[in-house]
Every structure is written in structure tokens, then in C-alpha cells.
Scaffold this motif. Structure first.
Motif, PDB file in Angstrom:
ATOM      1  N   ASP A   1      19.794  -2.404  -0.119  1.00  0.00           N
ATOM      2  CA  ASP A   1      19.173  -1.112  -0.423  1.00  0.00           C
ATOM      3  C   ASP A   1      17.664  -1.315  -0.552  1.00  0.00           C
ATOM      4  O   ASP A   1      17.200  -1.845  -1.570  1.00  0.00           O
ATOM      5  CB  ASP A   1      19.749  -0.536  -1.711  1.00  0.00           C
ATOM      6  CG  ASP A   1      19.140   0.805  -2.091  1.00  0.00           C
ATOM      7  OD1 ASP A   1      18.260   1.313  -1.364  1.00  0.00           O
ATOM      8  OD2 ASP A   1      19.549   1.345  -3.143  1.00  0.00           O
TER       9      ASP A   1
ATOM     10  N   PRO B   1       9.145   0.875  -7.613  1.00  0.00           N
ATOM     11  CA  PRO B   1       9.882   2.143  -7.654  1.00  0.00           C
ATOM     12  C   PRO B   1       9.439   3.005  -8.841  1.00  0.00           C
ATOM     13  O   PRO B   1       9.237   2.518  -9.938  1.00  0.00           O
ATOM     14  CB  PRO B   1      11.343   1.699  -7.820  1.00  0.00           C
ATOM     15  CG  PRO B   1      11.387   0.306  -7.280  1.00  0.00           C
ATOM     16  CD  PRO B   1      10.038  -0.278  -7.603  1.00  0.00           C
TER      17      PRO B   1
ATOM     18  N   THR C   1      15.284   0.623  -1.278  1.00  0.00           N
ATOM     19  CA  THR C   1      14.609   1.317  -2.382  1.00  0.00           C
ATOM     20  C   THR C   1      14.602   0.479  -3.662  1.00  0.00           C
ATOM     21  O   THR C   1      13.776   0.716  -4.542  1.00  0.00           O
ATOM     22  CB  THR C   1      15.236   2.699  -2.646  1.00  0.00           C
ATOM     23  OG1 THR C   1      16.605   2.545  -3.019  1.00  0.00           O
ATOM     24  CG2 THR C   1      15.117   3.592  -1.425  1.00  0.00           C
TER      25      THR C   1
ATOM     26  N   GLY D   1      11.314  -0.911  -3.714  1.00  0.00           N
ATOM     27  CA  GLY D   1      10.237   0.039  -3.476  1.00  0.00           C
ATOM     28  C   GLY D   1       9.924   0.326  -2.017  1.00  0.00           C
ATOM     29  O   GLY D   1       8.862   0.856  -1.704  1.00  0.00           O
TER      30      GLY D   1
ATOM     31  N   ASP E   1      10.555   2.684   0.800  1.00  0.00           N
ATOM     32  CA  ASP E   1      11.172   3.975   1.087  1.00  0.00           C
ATOM     33  C   ASP E   1      10.903   4.448   2.514  1.00  0.00           C
ATOM     34  O   ASP E   1      11.368   5.504   2.914  1.00  0.00           O
ATOM     35  CB  ASP E   1      10.744   5.042   0.082  1.00  0.00           C
ATOM     36  CG  ASP E   1       9.234   5.230   0.030  1.00  0.00           C
ATOM     37  OD1 ASP E   1       8.512   4.576   0.805  1.00  0.00           O
ATOM     38  OD2 ASP E   1       8.775   6.033  -0.802  1.00  0.00           O
ATOM     39  N   GLU E   2      10.170   3.660   3.276  1.00  0.00           N
ATOM     40  CA  GLU E   2       9.947   3.917   4.702  1.00  0.00           C
ATOM     41  C   GLU E   2      10.226   2.631   5.454  1.00  0.00           C
ATOM     42  O   GLU E   2       9.804   1.556   5.037  1.00  0.00           O
ATOM     43  CB  GLU E   2       8.500   4.334   4.991  1.00  0.00           C
ATOM     44  CG  GLU E   2       8.134   5.703   4.553  1.00  0.00           C
ATOM     45  CD  GLU E   2       6.714   6.080   4.990  1.00  0.00           C
ATOM     46  OE1 GLU E   2       6.077   5.321   5.756  1.00  0.00           O
ATOM     47  OE2 GLU E   2       6.260   7.143   4.557  1.00  0.00           O
TER      48      GLU E   2
ATOM     49  N   THR F   1      14.125  -5.364   3.376  1.00  0.00           N
ATOM     50  CA  THR F   1      14.983  -4.698   2.411  1.00  0.00           C
ATOM     51  C   THR F   1      15.160  -5.580   1.186  1.00  0.00           C
ATOM     52  O   THR F   1      14.600  -6.677   1.106  1.00  0.00           O
ATOM     53  CB  THR F   1      16.346  -4.343   3.058  1.00  0.00           C
ATOM     54  OG1 THR F   1      17.098  -3.511   2.180  1.00  0.00           O
ATOM     55  CG2 THR F   1      17.131  -5.575   3.443  1.00  0.00           C
TER      56      THR F   1
ATOM     57  N   GLY G   1       6.178  -2.016   0.436  1.00  0.00           N
ATOM     58  CA  GLY G   1       6.945  -1.574  -0.722  1.00  0.00           C
ATOM     59  C   GLY G   1       6.036  -1.465  -1.928  1.00  0.00           C
ATOM     60  O   GLY G   1       4.984  -2.097  -1.995  1.00  0.00           O
TER      61      GLY G   1
END
Length: 172
Positions: A65, A96, A67, A70, A72-73, A60, A93
């Protein structure tokens, strides 16, 4: 089978050397599978992955966060009697807002279950020891959305014990 290794280091902040941070350095077969400069290991999701199956954001952003960096999974973790399997997208990642590259693919890693639990438990123990002996006047960052007391009480859910440790407490 793959080999997972996790080392926890305590590093001083460049801007304020009285402050420090924990860094969980996770490799599989001797290689980082994440951007070791921008992705952080979340100790809570890491511990949870040793006890149950599901999607875990083991990697992470330092803000908590994924996201932001980058991701997102998460890592899709499954458990069999003798193995723990990770299914993860490569790249983990990506910038974004940008499309994933066409070479994106899924990678699967399998670890001996007892070794996985031992390595994760050992990393938690190492992190706690580093925090326990931290004596500088500054602050210490121990993980995304995590304070020192939460780290010190963190164990692998379900009461799994690491050889040589007792007094298990579980994060709910």
C-alpha cells in the motif's frame, strides 16, 4: 536522455538471519529518486511499465500500500517509439497527513526504450536467479503482495524478450 539502473540484492533479516528479502535498488542518473530505506520497488508494476503506458506504483510500502509511506501518486509512464518517459512528483512520498512542501514539483525522465526494457528485464532475471539459489531454511520476501512462484513467472507483459532469455511467461 536519462540513465536508469536497477540492481537486485538479497539481504538477510536482522531479527531472523534465516529469513531474507529481495531489494530492487533503482537509480536514475546515479541517484535514488525515492527513500531507499522506506520505499520498495514493486516488481509487478515495474515490469508492466516496460510494456504499457499509465500510472504505476513502481515505488510502494513493503506491505503493498503506497499510501503507508505517503505515496499518493504513482509514476506516470508514457511510451513513444524510441523512448519511455516517467513523470513523477518530487518528493515522491511525503509524511501521510501532512501537506506537501511548497517546493514540490514534477520531474520528467526519459529513457531509450530498448535500454529501459533491457534494464527492467535484467533486474527481473537477477531477482529470479537470487531466489532460485536461495537455500536457507527461512522464508524469503520477494516483493509487495508477491510470492516466490509469482516472481518466478513474472515477465514483461506483451512477450518482450530480454537478450539471452526465452520461455516468456506473462503475469496477468
Amino acid at each position: 536522455m536519462n540513465t536508469i539502473a536497477i540492481t537486485v540484492t538479497l539481504a538477510l533479516e536482522e531479527q531472523n538471519p534465516e529469513d531474507a528479502y529481495l531489494d530492487f535498488l533503482l537509480t536514475i542518473d546515479g541517484q535514488y529518486i525515492h527513500d531507499s530505506q522506506n520505499h520498495w520497488v514493486d516488481p509487478v508494476d515495474l515490469a508492466a511499465s516496460a510494456a504499457s503506458a499509465g500510472e504505476f506504483f513502481i515505488f510502494t510500502c513493503n506491505c503493498g500500500d503506497p499510501t503507508c509511506v505517503g505515496i499518493d501518486e504513482g509514476v506516470f509512464v508514457s511510451h513513444a517509439q524510441d523512448t519511455v518517459t516517467w513523470r513523477v512528483r518530487n518528493p515522491l512520498g511525503w509524511m501521510p497527513g501532512e501537506e506537501l512542501p511548497e517546493w514540490t514539483h514534477e520531474v520528467e525522465y526519459s529513457f531509450p526504450r530498448e535500454e529501459y526494457i533491457r534494464v527492467v528485464g535484467g533486474a527481473l532475471s537477477q531477482a529470479k536467479t537470487l531466489v532460485h539459489y536461495w537455500r536457507a531454511p527461512g522464508r524469503i520476501w520477494v516483493g509487495p503482495d508477491l510470492d516466490v512462484e509469482e516472481l518466478l513467472s513474472l515477465e514483461i507483459p506483451g512477450g518482450f524478450e530480454v537478450a539471452g532469455e526465452s520461455d516468456s511467461r506473462i503475469v496477468h
